[in-house]
Design an enzyme around this catalytic site. Structure first.
Site, PDB file in Angstrom:
ATOM      1  N   GLY A 288       0.817  -1.197   0.000  1.00 46.70           N
ATOM      2  CA  GLY A 288       0.000   0.000   0.000  1.00 46.70           C
ATOM      3  C   GLY A 288       0.856   1.255   0.000  1.00 46.70           C
TER       4      GLY A 288
ATOM      5  N   GLN B 159       1.495   3.333   2.324  1.00 48.29           N
ATOM      6  CA  GLN B 159       2.350   3.435   3.505  1.00 48.29           C
ATOM      7  C   GLN B 159       2.922   2.063   3.883  1.00 48.29           C
ATOM      8  OE1 GLN B 159       3.531   6.131   4.907  1.00 48.29           O
ATOM      9  NE2 GLN B 159       2.425   7.394   3.431  1.00 48.29           N
ATOM     10  N   SER B 160       3.294   1.292   2.890  1.00 48.51           N
ATOM     11  CA  SER B 160       3.827  -0.055   3.111  1.00 48.51           C
ATOM     12  C   SER B 160       5.209  -0.005   3.761  1.00 48.51           C
ATOM     13  CB  SER B 160       3.914  -0.797   1.772  1.00 48.51           C
ATOM     14  OG  SER B 160       4.656  -1.989   1.915  1.00 48.51           O
ATOM     15  N   ASN B 161       5.313  -0.579   4.964  1.00 52.09           N
ATOM     16  CA  ASN B 161       6.622  -0.743   5.591  1.00 52.09           C
ATOM     17  C   ASN B 161       7.489  -1.702   4.793  1.00 52.09           C
ATOM     18  OD1 ASN B 161       5.875   0.863   7.916  1.00 52.09           O
ATOM     19  ND2 ASN B 161       4.696  -0.896   8.617  1.00 52.09           N
TER      20      ASN B 161
ATOM     21  N   ALA C 108       7.458  -2.327   1.517  1.00 56.81           N
ATOM     22  CA  ALA C 108       7.999  -1.715   0.309  1.00 56.81           C
ATOM     23  C   ALA C 108       9.169  -0.803   0.645  1.00 56.81           C
ATOM     24  CB  ALA C 108       6.902  -0.941  -0.422  1.00 56.81           C
TER      25      ALA C 108
END
Length: 332
Positions: free
Chosen positions: A73, A75-77, A79
């Site tokens: 997403g 705010q993907s940690n 990624a």
């Protein structure tokens, strides 16, 4: 049989992370609550994905990969940490993210830009039909340029990546034994792609066979996670040659705490963020850990987690996601 040290991994995080008692929340809730501080893993801003990436990036290095592609997403940690890990090993990160192009780059999106990731945004309504093809298209273009790509799935949720949380159980077992504490009654963790829960189930079956594990969903419904996690746990146990089996119904998932949708703060999650901050000075985030703490508090209040239970909350990191939602948190 094998153990987790039989598998190649690179060193990324700072381990062991602390296992910290939370006396304020323990007194309020009537349980003995500890928190596993995997927000302190350090690398690339920290978080639970560091444990998985130690194994996944070892595979990438071994195979001569120079382009790493993944998804998540806004705010993907995961990624964000894939982008950091790719740069550490001189690879180019490509992130295909669920959501429309943002008006501003804050939180994890800002860090993605700092790490120099190539970003593609997919319409959130069509994401699940587009994502596999979009990542494969990046891989195909990299191959056409003579590069060696690797696709890491959502959340790093693979049997190999799940070994990171088998190691985490070994680590917590040693920490509790050093304190003279018995096995915990319950482990609680957020679950967004299932890999962390799969590793916890494998590790706990071996080291803490009577410990119950509950995943607080931040995205999907329980049946999807039960099928996915039982299968991934089985495949992880097979890698280790451990004779472990799970039926989907044995996986405990609570899916009442997602709120409106994945990636959107919930009222209960924001309340839990305030409560942890003001009782313990612990920062949670509105996408993952805030919702998971809301779930833990609710399960205690409903006595689905019994009074006086010893409970470990797995802090999966994610504090960069606090900042893009500042107005919603403060309005609450």
């Amino acid at each position: 049989m094998k153990n987790v040290n039989d598998f190649e991994r690179v060193s990324l995080g700072f381990f062991p992370t602390p296992l910290e008692s939370l006396p304020g929340l323990s007194n309020e809730l009537g349980i003995a609550l500890q928190i596993k501080r995997d927000d302190y893993t350090g690398f690339g801003g920290g978080g639970n994905k560091v444990r998985k990436l130690e194994y996944l990036m070892a595979e990438a290095c071994r195979n001569g990969v120079n382009v790493v592609i993944t998804t998540g997403g806004h705010q993907s940690n995961h990624a964000r940490m894939v982008a950091a890990a790719a740069r550490k090993f001189n690879m180019r990160p490509v992130l295909v993210l669920r959501g429309n192009p943002p008006a501003s780059y804050q939180g994890n999106l800002l860090l993605d830009r700092l790490f120099g990731a190539e970003l593609e945004f997919l319409d959130p309504d069509d994401y699940f039909t587009l994502i596999d093809g979009a990542m494969q298209a990046h891989a195909d273009r990299a191959q056409a340029r003579g590069e060696k790509p690797m696709i890491i799935p959502l959340g790093g949720a693979t049997p190999l990546g799940a070994l990171g949380y088998v190691r985490a159980v070994e680590e917590m077992d040693a920490q509790r034994k050093a304190l003279g504490l018995p096995d915990p009654d319950v482990l609680v963790a957020p679950t967004g792609s299932g890999g962390t829960l799969a590793g916890l189930y494998v590790g706990a079956r071996r080291y803490w066979p009577n410990t119950r594990i509950v995943g607080i969903s931040v995205s999907a419904k329980a049946p999807w996670f039960q099928e996915r996690i039982s299968r991934m746990a089985q495949e992880c146990a097979d890698l280790l040659q451990w004779p472990q089996r799970w039926q989907p119904e044995a996986i405990w998932i609570e899916d009442d705490y997602v709120g409106q949708a994945y990636g959107i703060p919930s009222e209960g999650g924001i309340e839990a963020i305030y409560r942890a901050a003001q009782a313990e000075g612990v920062l949670l985030d509105p996408v993952y850990t805030g919702k998971a703490m809301h779930g833990l508090i609710s399960l205690v209040e409903k006595q689905q987690i019994a009074p006086d239970s010893s409970v470990i909350f797995i802090h999966c990191g994610g504090s960069p996601a606090l900042y893009p939602f500042a107005s919603q948190i403060l309005e609450h």
